[in-house]
Design a protein around this motif. Structure first.
Motif, PDB file in Angstrom:
ATOM      1  N   PRO A   1       0.848  -1.199   0.000  1.00 41.81           N
ATOM      2  CA  PRO A   1       0.000   0.000   0.000  1.00 41.81           C
ATOM      3  C   PRO A   1       0.876   1.239   0.000  1.00 41.81           C
ATOM      4  CG  PRO A   1       0.016  -1.038   2.169  1.00 41.81           C
ATOM      5  CD  PRO A   1       0.719  -1.984   1.246  1.00 41.81           C
ATOM      6  N   ALA A   2       0.340   2.330  -0.488  1.00 35.14           N
ATOM      7  CA  ALA A   2       1.130   3.542  -0.716  1.00 35.14           C
ATOM      8  C   ALA A   2       1.878   4.007   0.527  1.00 35.14           C
ATOM      9  CB  ALA A   2       0.219   4.663  -1.227  1.00 35.14           C
ATOM     10  N   LYS A   3       1.242   3.949   1.704  1.00 36.25           N
ATOM     11  CA  LYS A   3       1.874   4.494   2.903  1.00 36.25           C
ATOM     12  C   LYS A   3       3.046   3.644   3.392  1.00 36.25           C
ATOM     13  CE  LYS A   3      -1.340   2.356   6.217  1.00 36.25           C
ATOM     14  NZ  LYS A   3      -2.286   2.632   7.321  1.00 36.25           N
ATOM     15  N   HIS A   4       3.181   2.428   2.852  1.00 36.24           N
ATOM     16  CA  HIS A   4       4.295   1.559   3.219  1.00 36.24           C
ATOM     17  C   HIS A   4       5.270   1.358   2.051  1.00 36.24           C
ATOM     18  CE1 HIS A   4       2.368   0.703   6.974  1.00 36.24           C
ATOM     19  NE2 HIS A   4       1.322   0.155   6.394  1.00 36.24           N
ATOM     20  N   ALA A   5       5.132   2.156   1.022  1.00 37.27           N
ATOM     21  CA  ALA A   5       5.907   1.947  -0.204  1.00 37.27           C
ATOM     22  C   ALA A   5       7.252   2.643  -0.195  1.00 37.27           C
ATOM     23  CB  ALA A   5       5.093   2.407  -1.422  1.00 37.27           C
ATOM     24  N   TYR A   6       7.598   3.352   0.879  1.00 34.48           N
ATOM     25  CA  TYR A   6       8.884   4.028   0.938  1.00 34.48           C
ATOM     26  C   TYR A   6       9.343   4.164   2.384  1.00 34.48           C
ATOM     27  CZ  TYR A   6       5.855   7.993   2.064  1.00 34.48           C
ATOM     28  OH  TYR A   6       4.911   8.803   2.641  1.00 34.48           O
ATOM     29  N   VAL A   7      10.666   4.355   2.526  1.00 33.54           N
ATOM     30  CA  VAL A   7      11.253   4.676   3.833  1.00 33.54           C
ATOM     31  C   VAL A   7      12.219   5.837   3.627  1.00 33.54           C
ATOM     32  CG1 VAL A   7      11.048   2.336   4.746  1.00 33.54           C
ATOM     33  CG2 VAL A   7      13.137   2.998   3.554  1.00 33.54           C
ATOM     34  N   PHE A   8      12.385   6.652   4.653  1.00 34.29           N
ATOM     35  CA  PHE A   8      13.312   7.776   4.587  1.00 34.29           C
ATOM     36  C   PHE A   8      14.697   7.352   5.069  1.00 34.29           C
ATOM     37  CE2 PHE A   8       9.415  10.582   5.492  1.00 34.29           C
ATOM     38  CZ  PHE A   8       9.182  10.768   4.141  1.00 34.29           C
ATOM     39  N   SER A   9      15.702   7.823   4.364  1.00 34.10           N
ATOM     40  CA  SER A   9      17.082   7.499   4.707  1.00 34.10           C
ATOM     41  C   SER A   9      17.939   8.750   4.560  1.00 34.10           C
ATOM     42  CB  SER A   9      17.606   6.387   3.784  1.00 34.10           C
ATOM     43  OG  SER A   9      18.987   6.182   3.946  1.00 34.10           O
ATOM     44  N   LEU A  10      19.052   8.766   5.281  1.00 33.90           N
ATOM     45  CA  LEU A  10      20.041   9.835   5.126  1.00 33.90           C
ATOM     46  C   LEU A  10      21.311   9.253   4.524  1.00 33.90           C
ATOM     47  CD1 LEU A  10      20.760  12.844   5.641  1.00 33.90           C
ATOM     48  CD2 LEU A  10      21.806  12.096   7.790  1.00 33.90           C
ATOM     49  N   ASN A  11      21.664   9.731   3.336  1.00 35.26           N
ATOM     50  CA  ASN A  11      22.964   9.408   2.763  1.00 35.26           C
ATOM     51  C   ASN A  11      23.993  10.316   3.428  1.00 35.26           C
ATOM     52  OD1 ASN A  11      25.302   9.740   0.911  1.00 35.26           O
ATOM     53  ND2 ASN A  11      24.132   8.398  -0.433  1.00 35.26           N
ATOM     54  N   MET A  12      25.063   9.736   3.963  1.00 36.03           N
ATOM     55  CA  MET A  12      26.003  10.501   4.767  1.00 36.03           C
ATOM     56  C   MET A  12      26.774  11.557   3.974  1.00 36.03           C
ATOM     57  SD  MET A  12      25.327   9.677   7.720  1.00 36.03           S
ATOM     58  CE  MET A  12      24.773   8.370   8.823  1.00 36.03           C
ATOM     59  N   ALA A  13      26.640  11.546   2.651  1.00 36.56           N
ATOM     60  CA  ALA A  13      27.212  12.645   1.866  1.00 36.56           C
ATOM     61  C   ALA A  13      26.642  13.981   2.320  1.00 36.56           C
ATOM     62  CB  ALA A  13      26.916  12.444   0.382  1.00 36.56           C
ATOM     63  N   THR A  14      25.397  13.963   2.772  1.00 35.12           N
ATOM     64  CA  THR A  14      24.693  15.183   3.136  1.00 35.12           C
ATOM     65  C   THR A  14      25.354  15.911   4.304  1.00 35.12           C
ATOM     66  OG1 THR A  14      22.652  14.171   2.330  1.00 35.12           O
ATOM     67  CG2 THR A  14      22.413  16.089   3.759  1.00 35.12           C
ATOM     68  N   ILE A  15      26.015  15.142   5.187  1.00 35.49           N
ATOM     69  CA  ILE A  15      26.742  15.749   6.311  1.00 35.49           C
ATOM     70  C   ILE A  15      28.228  15.378   6.262  1.00 35.49           C
ATOM     71  CG2 ILE A  15      24.765  16.019   7.842  1.00 35.49           C
ATOM     72  CD1 ILE A  15      25.523  13.384   9.178  1.00 35.49           C
ATOM     73  N   ARG A  16      28.669  14.947   5.115  1.00 35.78           N
ATOM     74  CA  ARG A  16      30.052  14.504   4.931  1.00 35.78           C
ATOM     75  C   ARG A  16      31.049  15.643   5.154  1.00 35.78           C
ATOM     76  NH1 ARG A  16      32.748  10.347   2.563  1.00 35.78           N
ATOM     77  NH2 ARG A  16      34.553  10.778   1.243  1.00 35.78           N
ATOM     78  N   GLY A  17      30.696  16.821   4.688  1.00 36.61           N
ATOM     79  CA  GLY A  17      31.585  17.969   4.806  1.00 36.61           C
ATOM     80  C   GLY A  17      31.784  18.448   6.228  1.00 36.61           C
TER      81      GLY A  17
END
Length: 316
Positions: free
Chosen positions: A37-53
């Protein structure tokens, strides 16, 4: 702009393969895979590039992601290696992840598995196997398979890349960690969805998957109008970001990525395509390389990334 020939060939092959698979599955009497179902079709993740600097180090990166509300992350191989080089262990890293309630969705590594030089490719494959074995201990089921090491003047042709991708997929069979063929908009023969889907299909391996990225969809000139030709389940990860209207695909660079929703990328349309009929959740992972964000507080950047992705998915 006329559609390249490979787009038409790939589309026909993809539709034929999808139809054939459905017939075989029905004939074999095997159960159909569950569509989420749509509400279970994704999960949020953080790619560490975003805070790599911010140069936080492996453990602090994990702590920042968890504090921002993430339960999934993409980690970078060099950050993990630095942690191990300073006395950390994979077992300790696993405990840190468990204590923080984090799941590693993918390892970002740059092993040279597809280059023409035999010695370099052999070393790349050996390192990739070591990375996979580490990920298996961490409970991570994916590793990025990029075009690292091949310049646009020496990149192998599509069929050769497919053969070499099959080789790393076989290593994945041994380790339980699946190499995700990562599309790079600036990389010849891996710059758009038509090319990476062709490579994945031509590999002949059932575990083949592609890793997509909003920035690279733009950089490689993949049309949103043809994206529905791809089976959404071929992609298990989508790198989330955005781009300004002022930069063309010819000149935009990684450093120009901005928070998802702050630019002109067709984010909702892309998600509506890729979230349709999913059998596994799509990992939506913010990946940014923005120096202006690196100058801000790391936790603020991570929280903003989470908030921006949620704003986009709300109402889908």
């Amino acid at each position: 702009m006329p559609i390249p020939e490979i787009n038409r060939r790939t589309a026909l092959q993809l539709m034929a393969a999808t139809a054939a698979a459905a017939v075989v599955e029905k004939a074999a009497g095997s159960p159909l895979k569950t569509v989420l179902p749509a509400k279970h079709a994704y999960v949020f993740s953080l790619n560490m590039a975003t805070i790599r600097g911010h140069k936080l180090g492996f453990v602090k990166e994990l702590e920042t992601a968890a504090a921002a509300g993430f339960h999934s992350v993409e980690i970078w191989a060099d950050s993990l290696q630095e942690y191990l080089s300073h006395g950390g262990t994979i077992a300790e890293a696993k405990k840190r992840l468990d204590d923080l309630g984090l799941k590693v969705e993918d390892l970002i590594s740059f092993n040279k598995w597809m280059v023409d030089d035999d010695a370099t490719r052999k070393d790349g494959l050996e390192q990739m196997k070591r990375d996979m074995e580490r990920m298996a201990i961490l409970g991570c089921k994916r590793i990025a398979a990029t075009g690292m090491g091949s310049s646009n003047t020496s990149v192998p042709n599509l069929d050769v890349i497919a053969e070499r991708y099959h080789t790393v997929l076989e290593i994945g069979d041994q380790t339980g960690v699946v190499p995700q063929l990562e599309m790079w908009g600036f990389q010849k023969n891996m710059s758009n969805v038509a090319e990476v889907i062709y490579i994945a299909m031509k590999s002949g391996h059932p575990s083949a998957r592609v890793l997509l990225d909003i920035f690279h969809l733009y950089k490689g000139n993949t049309s949103i109008n043809t994206l529905p030709l791809m089976n959404p389940n071929a992609a298990e990860i989508l790198h989330m970001n955005d781009y300004p209207a002022t930069l063309s695909s010819a000149v935009i660079e990684d450093k120009d990525r901005i928070y998802p929703g702050d630019g002109v990328a067709p984010l909702k349309q892309t998600l509506q395509i890729l979230l349709k009929n999913r059998e596994k959740p799509l990992v939506l992972s913010t990946e940014l390389f923005n120096a202006a964000y690196y100058a801000q507080d790391a936790l603020t950047v991570a929280k903003t990334s989470f908030k921006k992705m949620k704003a986009i998915t709300d109402g889908l």
